[in-house]
Design an enzyme around this catalytic site. Sequence first.
Site, mmCIF file in Angstrom:
data_model
loop_
_atom_site.group_PDB
_atom_site.id
_atom_site.type_symbol
_atom_site.label_atom_id
_atom_site.label_comp_id
_atom_site.label_asym_id
_atom_site.label_seq_id
_atom_site.Cartn_x
_atom_site.Cartn_y
_atom_site.Cartn_z
ATOM 1 N N SER A 22 8.828 14.538 13.286
ATOM 2 C CA SER A 22 7.827 14.376 12.219
ATOM 3 C C SER A 22 8.225 13.251 11.265
ATOM 4 C CB SER A 22 7.705 15.674 11.413
ATOM 5 O OG SER A 22 7.144 16.678 12.198
ATOM 6 N N ARG A 127 -7.394 18.078 22.421
ATOM 7 C CA ARG A 127 -7.033 18.710 21.144
ATOM 8 C C ARG A 127 -8.046 18.339 20.056
ATOM 9 N NH1 ARG A 127 -0.726 17.925 20.262
ATOM 10 N NH2 ARG A 127 -1.176 19.361 18.554
ATOM 11 N N ASP A 322 6.438 25.281 15.455
ATOM 12 C CA ASP A 322 6.881 24.657 16.707
ATOM 13 C C ASP A 322 8.011 25.438 17.377
ATOM 14 O OD1 ASP A 322 4.993 22.697 16.343
ATOM 15 O OD2 ASP A 322 6.394 21.276 15.438
ATOM 16 N N ARG A 353 -0.029 27.521 23.352
ATOM 17 C CA ARG A 353 1.341 28.046 23.460
ATOM 18 C C ARG A 353 1.419 29.567 23.446
ATOM 19 N NH1 ARG A 353 4.429 23.336 19.998
ATOM 20 N NH2 ARG A 353 4.609 21.883 21.760
HETATM 21 C C1 S3P Z 1 3.477 18.140 12.558
HETATM 22 C C2 S3P Z 1 2.741 19.207 12.109
HETATM 23 C C3 S3P Z 1 2.481 20.410 12.915
HETATM 24 C C4 S3P Z 1 3.450 20.515 14.087
HETATM 25 C C5 S3P Z 1 3.602 19.208 14.823
HETATM 26 C C6 S3P Z 1 4.126 18.136 13.880
HETATM 27 C C7 S3P Z 1 3.638 16.961 11.684
HETATM 28 O O1 S3P Z 1 1.164 20.336 13.414
HETATM 29 O O2 S3P Z 1 3.025 21.530 14.975
HETATM 30 O O3 S3P Z 1 4.499 19.334 15.904
HETATM 31 O O4 S3P Z 1 4.521 16.132 11.968
HETATM 32 O O5 S3P Z 1 2.890 16.870 10.708
HETATM 33 P P1 S3P Z 1 -0.121 20.786 12.543
HETATM 34 O O6 S3P Z 1 -0.227 19.928 11.375
HETATM 35 O O7 S3P Z 1 -1.280 20.619 13.478
HETATM 36 O O8 S3P Z 1 0.144 22.216 12.203
#
Ligand code: S3P
EC number: 2.5.1.19
Length: 434
Positions: A22, A127, A322, A353
């Site tokens: 992230s 998605r 995650d 998932r």
């Molecule tokens: C992320 C936010 C999450 C996470 C993804 C990374 C991010 O998703 O599941 O792997 O870097 O902002 P969502 O914002 O859809 O919950």
Amino acid sequence: MNLHSHSISSLQGVLTVPGDKSISHRAAILGGLAQGVTEVDNFLCSEDCLNTLRAMEQLGAKVDVLEERQGYVPVRFRITGVAMSPKAPERPIDCGNSGTGMRLLAGMLAACPFDSEMFGDASLSSRPMGRIMQPLEQMGARIEARGTKPGCAPLSIHGGRVHPISYALPMASAQVKSAILLAGMFADGTTTVRQPAATRDHTERLFRHFGVPCTVDGLTVGTCGPAFPVAHDLTVPADISSAAFWMVAASRPGSRLTLRQVGLNKTRNAVISALQRMGARMDIVPTSPEDAGEPYGDITVYGSDSLHGTSLLPEEIPNLIDEIPILAVAGALGRGDFIVRNARELRVKETDRIATTAANLRLMGVDVEEFDDGMVVHGGTPLKGTELSSYGDHRIAMSFLVAGLSAQGETVVTDAECINTSYPGFERDLAQFL
Ligand code: S3P
């Protein structure tokens, strides 16, 4: 590519997992937008983050590799930013498998005075993108979702002048929050986003790091544009989501494993408290300087012979979203029930998932009940090694290779190349324990 694992007795050693996914995406975007030169150390050189870095190059940023580690992985990059004036890309932008890449880049592109196109692989093309299109259109952008599935990529973005909005997120999503804040940097005035629950705050922290205004008032975050990010070097901590696989692997009796420099951001670390509630024993030693934008530290996991189930709390779901597949594996290994509810968002990740975790656990002989918003894993049955699919999902592949470390017989995970989207080097790290 197939990867194999088999039962081992215990796990000993010290491991440094790769940089946070992230944070690496956001470092590429903000470094690429900033005025000046940003050096990013320990960047996650995975397919997902490299796609975002390449996207920023297409938009005019200059990227140089400063250091490769272990002979093949570039980990230190110099990014020369475009000073908030990206140029129109000549080709459609390939986001690969990455929802974070596509949604965050869409926020920025919505505010740029040109048309652009983004596409991704089959998983990303199924998605939901309506969740970012709606607020970005409210800000004045025009976005077309041209996928075969309604509301899905490829996206055509007709960017231009955007205006600030106050937006209440319908779901707890850091990606949607970040897309709005990135567009808000270009808008004239204050943009705010209200979250239904706290989500990872890496964008907010990096905004401050780059000198971009950022306010936080409870669950409401805001920025004030037009903003001018100024280049500022940074080091990306190791990814707690990658470390989580080894936390569970090292929960077996007799183990002692230290995971180094792991990100401990409190909007990301609920996997630690969840595992501790499940009986895992861990020592956490913060090692980052007081003023670090992102806190990190060393985590030592000691094996435990009393792993048991827990119920994940509704407010911790966004904080460990995650890690749920690997926590479900821990739940299967422990006694009693591991309960996940209020986690419908799991159904729109790289795979559904809830379905893919439950399917693979059942193939290993575990009793799992599935709900629309979660699952109950009835733990304590010995796991059977077998052939499992990753379903093209990196976290499913790694979760079940770790499950295989506790299973009778051999576990084979097919289509395991997807692991490279978040954890290049996982195969090598796994091999040292087999
Ligand atoms: C992320 C936010 C999450 C996470 C993804 C990374 C991010 O998703 O599941 O792997 O870097 O902002 P969502 O914002 O859809 O919950």
